[in-house]
Design a protein around this motif. Structure first.
Motif, PDB file in Angstrom:
ATOM      1  N   LYS A   1      -2.577   2.430 -15.171  1.00  8.06           N
ATOM      2  CA  LYS A   1      -2.819   2.425 -16.619  1.00  8.06           C
ATOM      3  C   LYS A   1      -3.239   1.068 -17.172  1.00  8.06           C
ATOM      4  O   LYS A   1      -3.885   0.994 -18.212  1.00  8.06           O
ATOM      5  CB  LYS A   1      -1.563   2.894 -17.359  1.00  8.06           C
ATOM      6  CG  LYS A   1      -1.235   4.368 -17.156  1.00  8.06           C
ATOM      7  CD  LYS A   1      -0.168   4.812 -18.131  1.00  8.06           C
ATOM      8  CE  LYS A   1       0.047   6.325 -18.057  1.00  8.06           C
ATOM      9  NZ  LYS A   1       1.018   6.787 -19.074  1.00  8.06           N
ATOM     10  N   HIS A   2      -2.840  -0.002 -16.514  1.00  6.24           N
ATOM     11  CA  HIS A   2      -3.098  -1.353 -17.018  1.00  6.24           C
ATOM     12  C   HIS A   2      -3.750  -2.160 -15.908  1.00  6.24           C
ATOM     13  O   HIS A   2      -3.120  -2.446 -14.893  1.00  6.24           O
ATOM     14  CB  HIS A   2      -1.791  -2.016 -17.465  1.00  6.24           C
ATOM     15  CG  HIS A   2      -1.017  -1.210 -18.460  1.00  6.24           C
ATOM     16  ND1 HIS A   2      -1.267  -1.256 -19.809  1.00  6.24           N
ATOM     17  CD2 HIS A   2      -0.006  -0.311 -18.276  1.00  6.24           C
ATOM     18  CE1 HIS A   2      -0.427  -0.431 -20.428  1.00  6.24           C
ATOM     19  NE2 HIS A   2       0.340   0.150 -19.527  1.00  6.24           N
ATOM     20  N   ARG A   3      -4.998  -2.556 -16.118  1.00  4.55           N
ATOM     21  CA  ARG A   3      -5.762  -3.108 -15.006  1.00  4.55           C
ATOM     22  C   ARG A   3      -5.335  -4.512 -14.579  1.00  4.55           C
ATOM     23  O   ARG A   3      -5.785  -4.985 -13.536  1.00  4.55           O
ATOM     24  CB  ARG A   3      -7.263  -3.087 -15.311  1.00  4.55           C
ATOM     25  CG  ARG A   3      -7.744  -3.998 -16.412  1.00  4.55           C
ATOM     26  CD  ARG A   3      -9.273  -3.923 -16.493  1.00  4.55           C
ATOM     27  NE  ARG A   3      -9.832  -4.833 -17.471  1.00  4.55           N
ATOM     28  CZ  ARG A   3     -10.113  -4.493 -18.719  1.00  4.55           C
ATOM     29  NH1 ARG A   3      -9.873  -3.267 -19.140  1.00  4.55           N
ATOM     30  NH2 ARG A   3     -10.624  -5.376 -19.562  1.00  4.55           N
ATOM     31  N   ASN A   4      -4.471  -5.165 -15.329  1.00 14.16           N
ATOM     32  CA  ASN A   4      -3.998  -6.478 -14.881  1.00 14.16           C
ATOM     33  C   ASN A   4      -2.519  -6.458 -14.490  1.00 14.16           C
ATOM     34  O   ASN A   4      -1.866  -7.493 -14.431  1.00 14.16           O
ATOM     35  CB  ASN A   4      -4.252  -7.550 -15.950  1.00 14.16           C
ATOM     36  CG  ASN A   4      -3.383  -7.368 -17.193  1.00 14.16           C
ATOM     37  OD1 ASN A   4      -3.050  -6.240 -17.567  1.00 14.16           O
ATOM     38  ND2 ASN A   4      -3.040  -8.468 -17.833  1.00 14.16           N
ATOM     39  N   VAL A   5      -1.994  -5.255 -14.207  1.00 19.17           N
ATOM     40  CA  VAL A   5      -0.599  -5.114 -13.785  1.00 19.17           C
ATOM     41  C   VAL A   5      -0.561  -4.561 -12.353  1.00 19.17           C
ATOM     42  O   VAL A   5      -1.331  -3.661 -12.005  1.00 19.17           O
ATOM     43  CB  VAL A   5       0.182  -4.174 -14.730  1.00 19.17           C
ATOM     44  CG1 VAL A   5       1.589  -3.906 -14.192  1.00 19.17           C
ATOM     45  CG2 VAL A   5       0.266  -4.791 -16.129  1.00 19.17           C
TER      46      VAL A   5
END
Length: 417
Positions: free
Chosen positions: A371-375
């Protein structure tokens, strides 16, 4: 991907988070390692110090299912579920049941074996880089069997190892006592796993890796992560700590062990993570010496020479993160260890309980958020956190820096459930 103004934040300073932070810092990234406690004081502190490369098989295999009813009915059995916690475990156990299908078992075995196959190279490189080679034992692990029936009961374990080519040697009688004279002569058979080495002190290993990380310019922050900030494009831009501090982030790695589930839920990405509470007793004046670690599958305990003494541990207790410890579990393990080691003295002993992050399919979550591209996530390593640590650090660092990981990462994705 090079270093940026905002750092990579790694939440969790156990062996997994610390190894990831070190691997990233060594590649030239700017990294901040955050934990609510001092590094290494969680599950990494009192674990069994084992590099258990033969223990990758899923817990949902038939041999475990066959023994589960007996274990659950035995108050001193290797698996204990606190009655008040049982309702919360229903979804987890349904996933455990789903993981027992024969086709699924083969898939999970392959995923675990792929990780264990990398451990000798990755751990060797990590210890060499940091000058910590002396912390890895030269000896392996002995699996004990009182009679042929116990050996047959563990046969599915041995057959899996044979299928994947794991080194092992079956021993009998005096050959067992030649390796470990302190063992009782009632042990009829043992299997030597020469590649299942141990660490001289798992807590000190974490501390040494943190020091190596800091020597490369890494930063350690003590704080409890309670919230995430997102920018207008949905990127996680900062972490909020319980004391009100705000730490900006370019990328985030969630590696907080059993506490990762609470953090991932705040990001709208719940991970079906449970805690298998494990107990150990550190004995500093045992009255015996040991070279190998030992495990007795039928009695569900392990003994390892580590941390300047002998550590006895094992068992699984399902009771969540908040229930107080039940140190009767630790005492049962010591009682059983004395069956194998009749001259064992329990002097200068301290008891410990830790939270192992457990997924029902026994395969960790490692990889990017869906869902979160930097996680990124690194959790659910169960009993193999120490074993998988160096490999996890390598794989997560590859993913974050754009390098191609040496294995297929699909089996470890967060959205597989």
């Amino acid at each position: 991907m090079g270093a940026s103004v905002s750092p990579i934040l790694v939440a969790g300073a156990g062996i997994i988070g610390t190894t990831i932070a070190y691997a990233l810092q060594r590649r030239g990234e700017t990294v901040v390692l955050i934990d609510r406690n001092q590094p290494g004081r969680g599950a990494s502190f009192g674990n069994m110090a084992s590099i258990a490369v033969t223990e990758f098989m899923p817990a949902s295999r038939p041999g475990i299912w066959a023994q589960m009813p007996k274990w659950l009915l035995d108050r001193e059995g290797p698996v204990r579920i606190r009655p008040t916690y049982m309702p919360k475990l229903v979804p987890w156990f349904l996933r455990f049941l789903a993981a027992s299908r024969p086709s699924k078992l083969r898939e999970l075995e392959t995923a675990g074996a792929a990780l264990c196959g990398r451990v000798p190279e990755d751990l060797g490189a990590l210890l060499s880089e940091t000058g910590l080679q002396h912390m890895l034992s030269a000896e392996g692990c002995l699996s004990l069997y009182a009679d042929e029936a116990e050996f047959r009961a563990d046969r599915d374990h041995i057959e899996i190892l044979e299928r994947f080519g794991s080194r092992h040697q079956v021993l009998r009688g005096d050959a067992i006592r030649d390796l470990e004279p302190a063992l009782t002569n009632t042990i009829d058979k043992a299997v030597l796993f020469p590649d299942n080495r141990s660490i001289s002190d798992p807590y000190k290993l974490v501390v040494a890796l943190v020091e190596a990380f800091q020597a490369l310019g890494g930063t350690v922050v003590r704080g409890d992560v309670v919230a995430f900030e997102q920018n207008e494009t949905g990127i996680i831009s900062a972490l909020r700590l319980k004391d009100g501090r705000r730490v900006e982030a370019d990328r985030v790695v969630l590696a907080a062990g059993a506490y990762t589930a609470g953090l991932s839920a705040k990001l709208g990405e719940p991970i079906p993570l449970e805690t298998e509470r494990g107990y150990s007793t550190q004995i500093m004046a045992p009255g015996i010496s040991m070279r190998h670690s030992i495990i007795w599958p039928a009695r569900a305990f392990m003994v390892t020479p580590t941390a300047g003494g002998i550590r006895v541990g094992g068992t699984v207790e399902m009771a969540g993160l908040e229930a107080p410890p039940d140190y009767r579990r630790a005492k049962v393990l010591v009682k059983r260890a004395k069956e194998a080691l009749p001259d064992l003295k329990v002097d200068e002993a301290s008891e410990w309980m830790g939270h192992r992050p457990a997924l029902a399919d026994t395969v960790p979550v490692m990889g990017p958020s869906a869902k979160h591209r930097n996680v990124f996530y690194a959790t659910g390593h169960g009993h193999l956190g120490l074993t998988y640590a160096a490999t996890t650090g390598r794989l997560i660092a590859d993913l974050i820096t754009g390098a191609k990981p040496p294995i297929d990462m699909k089996p470890y994705r967060v959205d597989r459930f």
